[in-house]
Design an enzyme around this catalytic site. Structure first.
Site, PDB file in Angstrom:
ATOM      1  N   GLY A  10     -47.199  27.861  39.567  1.00 35.41           N
ATOM      2  CA  GLY A  10     -45.442  28.287  39.235  1.00 35.41           C
ATOM      3  C   GLY A  10     -45.064  29.515  39.077  1.00 35.41           C
ATOM      4  O   GLY A  10     -46.084  30.340  39.190  1.00 35.41           O
ATOM      5  N   GLN A  11     -43.938  29.954  38.815  1.00 33.02           N
ATOM      6  CA  GLN A  11     -43.585  31.318  38.831  1.00 33.02           C
ATOM      7  C   GLN A  11     -44.185  32.028  37.308  1.00 33.02           C
ATOM      8  O   GLN A  11     -44.744  33.040  37.735  1.00 33.02           O
ATOM      9  CB  GLN A  11     -42.164  31.524  38.478  1.00 33.02           C
ATOM     10  CG  GLN A  11     -41.339  31.086  39.644  1.00 33.02           C
ATOM     11  CD  GLN A  11     -39.698  31.121  39.401  1.00 33.02           C
ATOM     12  OE1 GLN A  11     -39.204  32.107  39.813  1.00 33.02           O
ATOM     13  NE2 GLN A  11     -39.129  30.147  38.886  1.00 33.02           N
ATOM     14  N   ASP A  36     -55.429  17.350  36.370  1.00 34.77           N
ATOM     15  CA  ASP A  36     -54.319  16.431  36.345  1.00 34.77           C
ATOM     16  C   ASP A  36     -54.095  16.568  34.568  1.00 34.77           C
ATOM     17  O   ASP A  36     -54.861  15.695  33.922  1.00 34.77           O
ATOM     18  CB  ASP A  36     -54.525  15.099  36.782  1.00 34.77           C
ATOM     19  CG  ASP A  36     -53.429  14.150  36.621  1.00 34.77           C
ATOM     20  OD1 ASP A  36     -52.310  14.449  35.991  1.00 34.77           O
ATOM     21  OD2 ASP A  36     -53.470  12.900  37.218  1.00 34.77           O
ATOM     22  N   THR A 101     -37.942  25.760  26.186  1.00 30.64           N
ATOM     23  CA  THR A 101     -36.840  25.966  26.968  1.00 30.64           C
ATOM     24  C   THR A 101     -35.464  26.068  26.370  1.00 30.64           C
ATOM     25  O   THR A 101     -35.618  25.433  24.986  1.00 30.64           O
ATOM     26  CB  THR A 101     -36.399  25.082  28.016  1.00 30.64           C
ATOM     27  OG1 THR A 101     -35.367  24.995  28.737  1.00 30.64           O
ATOM     28  CG2 THR A 101     -36.557  23.639  27.330  1.00 30.64           C
ATOM     29  N   ASP A 102     -34.562  26.717  26.618  1.00 29.92           N
ATOM     30  CA  ASP A 102     -33.274  26.612  26.213  1.00 29.92           C
ATOM     31  C   ASP A 102     -32.503  25.410  26.149  1.00 29.92           C
ATOM     32  O   ASP A 102     -31.662  24.833  25.228  1.00 29.92           O
ATOM     33  CB  ASP A 102     -32.392  27.552  26.703  1.00 29.92           C
ATOM     34  CG  ASP A 102     -32.217  27.463  28.336  1.00 29.92           C
ATOM     35  OD1 ASP A 102     -33.032  27.236  28.870  1.00 29.92           O
ATOM     36  OD2 ASP A 102     -31.065  27.347  28.765  1.00 29.92           O
ATOM     37  N   TYR A 125     -34.887  16.068  30.361  1.00 33.66           N
ATOM     38  CA  TYR A 125     -35.716  17.287  30.401  1.00 33.66           C
ATOM     39  C   TYR A 125     -36.176  17.827  29.061  1.00 33.66           C
ATOM     40  O   TYR A 125     -36.917  18.073  28.490  1.00 33.66           O
ATOM     41  CB  TYR A 125     -35.412  18.117  31.457  1.00 33.66           C
ATOM     42  CG  TYR A 125     -36.110  19.426  31.452  1.00 33.66           C
ATOM     43  CD1 TYR A 125     -37.371  19.422  31.780  1.00 33.66           C
ATOM     44  CD2 TYR A 125     -35.334  20.547  30.986  1.00 33.66           C
ATOM     45  CE1 TYR A 125     -37.946  20.917  31.605  1.00 33.66           C
ATOM     46  CE2 TYR A 125     -35.981  21.998  30.849  1.00 33.66           C
ATOM     47  CZ  TYR A 125     -37.205  21.951  31.364  1.00 33.66           C
ATOM     48  OH  TYR A 125     -37.855  23.263  31.143  1.00 33.66           O
TER      49      TYR A 125
END
Length: 284
Positions: A10-11, A36, A101-102, A125
């Protein structure tokens, strides 16, 4: 120092591994094909053999709209995966950095959310990421929870790459202008996370680049710096319906970073400039 980084493809995971190596640390980046994280025994075995000093947990199910319908997979990755990794970290007494996360906030009001504000996610999410936060706090003593927003990095898809791609075939774009937050350049964030991993300044942090904007303003700045003559028309969230509801206010206070003596990330305009330069160098 040996650091395990999940979500290496990922980024953020990519940049964290790259940054750690610059500091001479032993970085072990994993993808889902290597480990996994939804397999409890696999996590226990892998982490038990590796014996990392710290785990930076970047892997996540981040398809916000898809999560509303694919809730089982989202829960398995974001909640169960976090639980298994945190349990393994606890057994080794390893430090644990959880990327949140926000989206744990409801986006109400128009002032920045403080680290002490109570999360109230409005989408699935965000709910799973908040559950992950709770698991980390319950199972561990040596934990960092780092909430980020509007991420862009060299390794993966993001808003900037999408805008540049659309600019190749359009001269006008409609972009939402009533959702406010802060972009986060993963190269900048990676430096902060490596710094954190070397300390015992545990707690909840907000870590995006400095300054606030809406998505339309973000797009205009991208085109301005990239030298693209694209008209950006600001539209309302209601004019751009999505499966999952987005928080309209993703502004976050960085006070805990300052109080702990960490250097805030640079202004987001500067981050965009350096990212566009990185993109250009990659093409050469």
């Amino acid at each position: 120092m040996r650091i395990l980084v999940t979500g290496y493809n990922g980024q953020l995971g990519y940049d964290v591994v790259r940054e750690g190596k610059r500091h001479g640390l032993e970085m072990v980046g994993t993808t889902s094909s290597d480990l996994d994280i939804t397999d409890e025994q696999a996590v226990k075995n892998y982490v038990g053999i590796l014996k990392p000093d710290a785990i930076i947990h970047c892997a996540a199910y981040t398809a916000v709209d898809k999560a509303e319908d694919d809730q089982e997979t989202c829960w398995n990755v974001n909640v169960n995966g976090t639980r298994y990794l945190a349990t393994a970290a606890h057994q080794l007494d390893a430090k644990f950095i959880y990327i949140s996360t926000d989206y744990v906030f409801d986006g109400q009001d128009d002032i920045p959310f403080k680290e002490t504000d109570s999360p109230n996610p409005i989408g699935y999410y965000g709910q799973t990421k908040f559950e992950g936060e709770n698991i980390v706090k319950q199972l561990l003593d040596k934990w960092f929870i780092v909430r980020i927003s509007w991420v862009f990095g060299i390794n993966g898809n993001n808003f900037i790459k999408t805008m540049l791609r659309l600019a190749e075939s359009r001269n006008q774009l409609n972009v939402v202008s009533d959702q406010y937050g802060s972009p986060t350049y993963t190269a900048d964030l990676a430096k902060l996370l490596i710094q954190m991993a070397k300390t015992d300044k545990y707690g909840i942090y907000h870590a995006s680049n400095e300054g606030f904007c809406n998505w339309a303003e973000f797009a205009r700045e991208i085109f301005k710096q990239a030298g693209k003559s694209i008209e950006v028309k600001g539209i309302s969230t209601e004019d751009y319906p999505t499966r999952a509801e987005r928080p309209k206010n993703s502004r976050m206070s960085k006070q805990n970073l300052l109080d702990a003596g960490f250097e805030p990330l640079s202004d987001w305009h500067d981050a965009v400039a350096r990212y566009l330069k990185e993109l250009a160098e990659e093409v050469k």
